[in-house]
Design a protein around this motif. Structure first.
Motif, PDB file in Angstrom:
ATOM      1  N   HIS A 170       4.968   3.660  -7.299  1.00 50.74           N
ATOM      2  CA  HIS A 170       3.729   2.917  -7.015  1.00 50.74           C
ATOM      3  C   HIS A 170       2.808   2.854  -8.237  1.00 50.74           C
ATOM      4  N   SER A 181       7.974   6.554  -3.616  1.00 55.09           N
ATOM      5  CA  SER A 181       6.700   5.839  -3.634  1.00 55.09           C
ATOM      6  C   SER A 181       5.718   6.493  -4.597  1.00 55.09           C
ATOM      7  N   THR A 182       5.707   7.815  -4.621  1.00 55.94           N
ATOM      8  CA  THR A 182       4.792   8.543  -5.502  1.00 55.94           C
ATOM      9  C   THR A 182       5.028   8.202  -6.965  1.00 55.94           C
ATOM     10  N   ASP A 224       9.955  10.729  -0.340  1.00 54.73           N
ATOM     11  CA  ASP A 224       8.572  10.306  -0.539  1.00 54.73           C
ATOM     12  C   ASP A 224       8.211  10.218  -2.018  1.00 54.73           C
ATOM     13  N   THR A 228       0.819  -1.201   0.000  1.00 54.27           N
ATOM     14  CA  THR A 228       0.000   0.000   0.000  1.00 54.27           C
ATOM     15  C   THR A 228       0.860   1.261   0.000  1.00 54.27           C
ATOM     16  N   ASN A 229       2.051   1.161   0.535  1.00 58.52           N
ATOM     17  CA  ASN A 229       3.020   2.250   0.477  1.00 58.52           C
ATOM     18  C   ASN A 229       4.403   1.629   0.490  1.00 58.52           C
ATOM     19  N   TYR A 230       5.349   2.301  -0.126  1.00 60.74           N
ATOM     20  CA  TYR A 230       6.698   1.753  -0.207  1.00 60.74           C
ATOM     21  C   TYR A 230       7.589   2.231   0.934  1.00 60.74           C
TER      22      TYR A 230
END
Length: 508
Positions: free
Chosen positions: A348, A344-345, A341, A288-290
């Motif tokens: 993903h 992940s943005t 951040d 769901t998030n890295y």
């Protein structure tokens, strides 16, 4: 085993597969201290060798390896390995890849539809996993990364400034922990990161067998009322059995493989010996998030899907090259707000797209008249010039573009491999691991701009053999274009972009 001391590493990486090793290379290139913990005692496995270990490298992976000076060593090592005869290689036309087994060919592809790619060889380089890992391991250790095999991450805790990892009865400390430890990642689970997706529909088999009646099987990929199989003589077979993944990770014996092969092929075959076998499924899940605090995920720890089309390795290596420079800048204290951040943005959505690409192929492979009707339509589409070009762009990774904002269509894409007047290529200029401001007009304002980020951005002014209408561009360390201009623009926009990706300028 005893560790003589417990230094504070900049980064601890769980997993010494290609993703963990490539990430270690990226971090060591910038001077970060790296410890890799690998659960397996030895790097060797028959599944990493040919034929099952054969992987096709996508265009972004090829470019990343070239930009780090790894491509030629890999090609040399892979060339020394004897490749098995593949049914793909027996064709008169040069296959460029496939979608659910439906091939597209190089002579159908219109590369002029990719206006920001310079002419040159486009496609994939094939190499076995053992060669890929060996080349990356040699580079990582040469750069000073420490690899400990037979060590696994058993538990960890994180504080405001470090992660404490328990492994093999010992404790090690790092500023950051990156899980590159596969689809059943212990790092992901311990970090409490969700792993959402879809359950498997089939069990896939990759087997090497001896057949008493091999002549009954035709080479190539075949859809049947029960599933699908691919055969390469004399005994390499891949099969897909739509059983909901029930047989995955079960003990594979000759009789079971024979029964599945007979059911899928519809041919009364006799398997006289089972030499090697493994299973896989089409389960498709994504973290769901890295990132969770000081813990990050990359590769299969962040996303899993079926191996159809060979996208998984390339997806993971893309994670490594995207994360490496951002994590290094964070460790050095040079990163602007939000840089880490952005890993992940950016990655993903790429992972989610690959998972859906995999799911779409599964939909085409299901037994039944609806899937065969859909297959016929896709075959017609892929046999057109526009269709083949579309599938090539997706399979080869040519269509990859991050949403970085900015008005120029090249922003967010991989930088073209420009050739300077002296013959130097852009890929060679990126081997320092720094950003690059490439100035085709030798404008003093751009040289002054680059000097403000000296040590983080290299400046090169040169005539270019084919500049694609550009006058200057700013390239991130991962080879992605952050800013580009086709006219003599003022430096304000370029300066804002540099600050966005490289932090504040140097004092003075």
């Amino acid at each position: 085993m005893q560790i003589p001391d417990t230094p504070l590493y900049d980064v601890i990486i769980a997993g010494a597969g290609p993703v963990g090793l490539f990430l270690a290379c990226e971090l060591r290139m910038t001077g970060c201290s790296v410890l890799i913990l690998e659960k397996a005692q030895h790097p060797h496995s028959p599944l990493k060798s040919l034929p099952f270990g054969l992987r096709g490298l996508s265009v972004p992976t090829i470019e990343s390896f070239d930009r780090r000076g790894l491509l030629e060593p890999l090609k040399a090592r892979a060339a020394s390995r004897e490749k098995p005869a593949s049914h793909w290689m027996q064709q008169q036309r040069r296959a460029g890849g496939h979608f659910a087994g439906i091939q597209f060919f190089h002579d159908q592809i219109d590369a002029t539809q990719w206006p920001y790619r310079l002419p040159g060889p486009i496609g994939s380089v094939a190499a076995d996993m053992e060669s890929i890992e060996a080349v990356l391991a040699i580079r990582a250790e040469t750069l000073g990364a420490e690899i400990r095999r037979g060590w696994s991450v058993e538990a960890f805790s994180q504080s405001i400034d470090r992660v404490t990892v328990d492994t093999a009865g010992e404790t090690v400390h790092g500023r950051w922990l990156v899980g590159c430890d596969g689809g059943r990642s212990s790092v992901r689970k311990a970090a409490g990161i969700g792993f959402a997706g879809t359950d498997p529909e089939f069990t896939g088999y990759s087997v090497q067998v001896e057949l008493a009646d091999a002549a009954l099987l035709q080479p190539g990929r075949h859809y049947t009322p029960s599933g699908m199989y691919t055969y390469a003589a004399p005994g390499t077979i891949a099969m897909v059995d739509f059983d909901g993944g029930a047989a995955h990770r079960s003990e594979l014996k000759r009789e079971h493989v024979k029964a599945v092969l007979r059911r899928i092929s519809g041919i009364d075959l006799t398997v006289t010996a089972l030499q090697l076998a493994t299973t896989w499924t089409d389960r498709a899940c994504q973290a769901t998030n890295y990132r969770a605090g000081r813990v990050l995920l990359a590769g299969d720890a962040a996303h899993i899907h079926s191996p159809l089309g060979g996208q998984g390795l390339n997806l993971g290596l893309g994670d490594a090259v995207n994360l490496g420079w951002k994590l290094a800048a964070t460790i050095r204290g040079e990163a602007p707000a939000g840089l880490l951040d952005s890993y992940s943005t950016e990655r993903h959505p790429v992972g989610a797209q690959i998972l859906d690409w995999s799911r779409a192929q599964v939909g085409l492979m299901r037994p039944g008249r609806s899937s065969r009707a859909l297959e016929a339509i896709v075959r017609d589409l892929i046999d057109t010039r526009d269709g083949a070009t579309y599938f090539a762009a997706r399979v080869w990774g040519v269509s990859l573009r991050y949403d970085l904002g900015g008005g120029h269509p090249l922003v967010g894409r991989s930088a073209p491999d420009f050739e300077l007047a002296d013959g130097t290529r852009l890929s060679e200029l990126l081997r320092t691991g720094k950003g690059l401001l490439l100035d085709f007009g030798a404008q003093p304002s751009f040289q002054a701009l680059a000097s403000r980020w000296r040590g983080r951005i290299d400046y090169v002014a040169s005539e270019i053999r084919d500049r694609l209408g550009l006058i200057a561009l700013l390239v991130r360390p991962d080879g992605i274009v952050a800013w580009a201009s086709e006219q003599a623009a003022d430096t304000e926009e370029a300066s804002r972009t540099a600050a966005r990706w490289f932090g504040g300028p140097n004092a003075g």
